[in-house]
Every structure is written in C-alpha cells, then in structure tokens.
Write an enzyme that holds these catalytic residues in place. Structure first.
Site, PDB file in Angstrom:
ATOM      1  N   ASN A 217      23.129  14.346  33.177  1.00 19.11           N
ATOM      2  CA  ASN A 217      22.844  14.856  31.829  1.00 19.11           C
ATOM      3  C   ASN A 217      21.566  14.181  31.334  1.00 19.11           C
ATOM      4  OD1 ASN A 217      23.562  12.355  30.329  1.00 19.11           O
ATOM      5  ND2 ASN A 217      25.570  12.749  31.239  1.00 19.11           N
ATOM      6  N   LYS A 296      22.319  15.598  53.514  1.00 19.99           N
ATOM      7  CA  LYS A 296      21.746  16.551  52.561  1.00 19.99           C
ATOM      8  C   LYS A 296      22.186  17.975  52.917  1.00 19.99           C
ATOM      9  CE  LYS A 296      17.350  18.204  50.900  1.00 19.99           C
ATOM     10  NZ  LYS A 296      15.940  18.264  51.127  1.00 19.99           N
ATOM     11  N   PHE A 329      31.310   7.791  21.048  1.00 22.00           N
ATOM     12  CA  PHE A 329      30.304   8.774  20.636  1.00 22.00           C
ATOM     13  C   PHE A 329      30.777  10.152  21.088  1.00 22.00           C
ATOM     14  CE2 PHE A 329      26.089   7.231  19.167  1.00 22.00           C
ATOM     15  CZ  PHE A 329      26.441   5.905  18.983  1.00 22.00           C
ATOM     16  N   LYS A 343      39.151  13.588  19.395  1.00 22.62           N
ATOM     17  CA  LYS A 343      38.765  12.546  20.349  1.00 22.62           C
ATOM     18  C   LYS A 343      39.133  11.158  19.807  1.00 22.62           C
ATOM     19  CE  LYS A 343      34.742  11.335  23.127  1.00 22.62           C
ATOM     20  NZ  LYS A 343      33.350  11.610  23.464  1.00 22.62           N
ATOM     21  N   LYS A 347      41.862   8.832  21.798  1.00 22.35           N
ATOM     22  CA  LYS A 347      41.386   7.623  22.463  1.00 22.35           C
ATOM     23  C   LYS A 347      41.635   6.367  21.634  1.00 22.35           C
ATOM     24  CE  LYS A 347      38.391  10.728  24.704  1.00 22.35           C
ATOM     25  NZ  LYS A 347      37.565  10.851  25.850  1.00 22.35           N
TER      26      LYS A 347
END
Ligand SMILES: Cc1cc2nc3c(=O)[nH]c(=O)nc-3n(C[C@H](O)[C@H](O)[C@H](O)COP(=O)(O)O)c2cc1C
Length: 409
Positions: A217, A296, A329, A343, A347
């Site tokens: 990301n 690969k 976050f 969330k 958590k």
C-alpha cells in the site's frame, strides 16, 4: 492582553528581518514589553533605530561593552532574566544550527542558551533548499527535543525569486503562537510523557507473491515517524517498528525494520509487553498470498492468486492489553465514523484516529492529515488540516489526558 509580559525578540540576518518591525508593533499593541536582540548580520537588513523606536527599549547587538553598567557587562544574563518568552523571528538556518549545537558566540545565541527552560519560539525563514536540507532538519529536531517550539514557515514566493517552503510565517500566526503560549498556556509540557515506554508502528507492509513482487500500500511512514519523534520530544522512551520506508530512522529511538504483516505482528508482540502505550499508525496488509513462489513467476496468461487474511495484531493485543493504552488508525474510504467505531470496539482500543484517505492533503503520502479522533465514549474530535507533526502532538495530548484520568480513577 500581554500586559506585564516581557518578550525577548531575537532578530537574525534573514531577508525577512524587516517583518520584525511589524511583529514588535503588534506585540506592543497587546501591551507587551518587547526587548530586541539583533545579530550583527540582522543589522545589515534592518536599522537598529527602527526597532528601538518601535519597541521603546534599547536594542542589543554586541556581547561586550565598556560602559561599566551591570546590564552592559552581563547582557545575556540580565536580558534573559526578564524574559517570559523568547521569540526568534526571523530565525536563520545559522542561529538555529548554532543553538542546536550549543554554540554561544554572539549576544543572541548566548542569551538563548541563558534562557534556561523558559519558552522559546523560533520562526524560521530561509530558502527552500536550506529549509529542506537534512542538516537543517536535524538541527530543528534537536531543538524540538530540547523543548523549543517552531512556528513553521509558509509556502510562497521567496527572496531568491523561487517559490517554495521557507517564507516566514505570517505575522498573525506568529502573534497567535505567542498569545497561545503566554495566555492559553498552550505549550505542551515538554516532558509529559517522561518515563513512558511508547511503541509506535509506521509505514506499510509487503506481502510477497514471489521474490520480486508484493501486495503493498502507499503508506510512507510519515505519520508514524511524526508520532515517534513527537513522543521523543515529550520525553518518552520510544520504540518504532516500521515497514520499508525512505525516511531516515529518528535518532535515539529503538528502531525495528520489518517487511511483512507477520513480521510486524511478531515485532509488536515482542515489544508490547515492555510498553505502556501502543500507537499503531502502520498500514498493515489485511491479506497475504496463501503461498509465496520461490522463483519469479513467468508471464503467461491469466494468474490467480489465493489470498488469506493476515493475523489481526490489534485484536490480539486488545485481549491482553491490561492497563496499557492502545490507539489504532483507520484509513477509510466510506462510512468513516461507523467503521471506525466498530474497529475501536472490536480491538478494545482507547482511541481511534480515522482519516478519509480519499481527501486531498490527507492520509497516504501527504505531508498533512485531516483526522477525527474517536474515544470509547463515542466522542468525535474533528481536527482541521494539520501537519502530521501537529496531528501527532494532538494524539499525544489525548493520550496524556487518558493517563491523567486513569491516575485520578
Ligand atoms: C540577501 C540575503 C538574504 C538572506 N536571507 C536569509 C534567510 O532568509 N534565511 C537564512 O537562514 N539566511 C539568509 N541569509 C544568509 C544569512 O544572512 C547568513 O547565514 C548569516 O551568517 C546569518 O547570520 P545570523 O544568523 O547571525 O544573523 C541571507 C543572506 C543574504 C545576503
């Protein structure tokens, strides 16, 4: 508003030195007593008489005098004794570098060192290349760790005809900072995290498909690095666990570099037991390939990759956190508040910081962030666009509030 307050204004040799005249006028309008120290180089940019007339006080430039008065023989001590706040505006790269290195070779640098632990504000002004150089940034960080507050320069036209970051902050903003510190007491207690063991995660993880390809990301690590740095500035003992990043690890923090979500999970678990506070700013991958090819993969037609979920580190920690404070976050694209609240609950977090990553100037790869902080009672604090350092300070403010609340409970 500033009646009874003495502000020492240090003026150094920047093209923006002429703006110090307006700063003095505005401080005088608020009834402050302003005492000016100029560097020898500043006096080449603006006249001593101007600043003397506006401040209605003598202007000091030289370290050594022979008049025989005590004020003249120890000016750095007698001037700093009277200070409620020391403002350096404009602050050159030179004065910032000198003070960061403990150099006291003229009246301004010597008086700054003699100021002890009184509030010091610096408003840098310089060419963008100077401002963005590693040398300057290193010096700024050193001073921040020592408790000096910086009023960030603006983006705009610079003296060299270039456009960029480095133009002295607006006089309005400088005055506002002075008022915030002197009247609102808005100077975070520099050491309010002293003795706290803080664990911060940063950056993104990579889940390898084969030795040269991964699912990742765009996280750069900037938010987590800002959290680590600001925690250090506030006295914490910091461990920073980061995915691969181009950022240089901050000095004097324990730095652990990882690549995959599994490695991140293991490093966090290993260090969590020694932590009082965990802030998970890393963008940890939710999926990983079921298998990583040893060689690969060659290009041939369609390729299907089976993905499986990675371990949910925060959920695991939520079950064993005890009295630790945990902050997560959430990078969301829709249903921000609803998803973040789910969330937070799942958590067992104390706070969740949520950002809409679709907004410009927020989230991945940006220097700034626009976040909402949600607590266990479902209160939502919306922060306007702020630099990642400013967002980080606000998060630590909220964590310090929680620590104090827990102490009182
Ligand atoms: C026209 C001119 C403009 C300058 N403007 C800046 C500036 O905005 N910021 C800066 O850091 N240095 C600037 N400098 C360089 C400083 O004046 C130089 O580093 C000097 O040694 C600073 O001394 P001082 O920090 O003791 O005042 C400029 C120099 C010149 C010739």
């Amino acid at each position: 508003m500033l009646t009874g307050k003495t502000i020492i204004l240090g003026v150094s040799g920047s093209i923006a030195a002429y703006k110090s005249a307006e700063i003095i006028r505005r401080l005088k309008d608020l009834n402050a007593n302003v005492r000016v120290i100029m560097t020898v180089n500043a006096a080449k940019f603006i006249g001593e008489i101007t600043l003397q007339t506006l401040s209605q006080n003598p202007v000091y430039i030289n370290m050594f005098h022979d008049s025989g008065s005590l004020e003249d023989s120890l000016p750095h001590i007698t001037i700093s004794d009277t200070a409620d706040l020391f403002l350096v505006a404009p602050a050159t790269a030179n004065i910032i570098g000198k003070v960061a290195s403990g150099i006291a070779d003229d009246l301004l640098s010597t008086t700054l060192l003699s100021t002890g632990n009184k509030p010091i504000l610096m408003a840098p002004a310089m060419n963008e290349r100077m401002y963005k150089s590693h040398i300057y940034k290193h010096n700024e960080k050193k001073l921040q760790i020592a408790g000096v507050r910086f009023i960030n320069p603006e983006y705009g036209k610079l003296a060299c005809e270039e456009e960029g970051e480095g133009r002295l902050a607006s006089v309005d903003s400088i005055i506002q900072h002075v008022v915030d510190v002197l009247i609102e007491g808005d100077l975070f207690d520099t050491y309010d995290l002293k003795g706290k063991r803080v664990l911060v995660t940063a950056g993104g993880t990579r889940e390898y498909i084969d030795p040269v390809r991964f699912i990742g990301n765009p996280a750069t690590g900037k938010m987590g690095f800002a959290l680590a740095h600001t925690a250090q500035v506030r006295g914490a003992n910091v461990t920073l666990i980061s995915g691969k990043t181009l950022l240089a690890p901050p000095e004097s923090v324990k730095y652990i570099s990882v690549e995959t979500a599994d490695q991140m999970g293991k490093a966090v678990l290993d260090n969590f037991k020694h932590a009082d506070i965990l802030v998970m700013a890393a963008a940890v991958g939710d999926f990983k390939p079921k298998r990583t090819e040893k060689n690969k993969i060659k290009r041939k037609g369609m390729l299907k990759i089976d993905l499986e979920p990675t371990d949910d580190i925060l959920e695991k920690l939520g079950k064993i956190k005890n009295s630790r404070i945990t902050v997560g976050f959430a990078a969301e694209t829709n249903n921000l508040i609803k998803n973040a609240r789910t969330k937070l609950k799942k958590k067992n977090l104390d706070l969740i910081v949520v950002n809409d990553v679709t907004q410009p100037d927020a989230g991945f790869e940006s220097e700034t962030n626009i976040v909402k902080i949600i607590d266990k009672s479902n209160n939502v604090e919306e922060l306007p666009k702020r630099t990642k350092e400013e967002v980080a300070h606000r998060i630590w403010d909220r964590i310090v509030d929680l620590i104090n609340k827990n102490k009182g409970a």
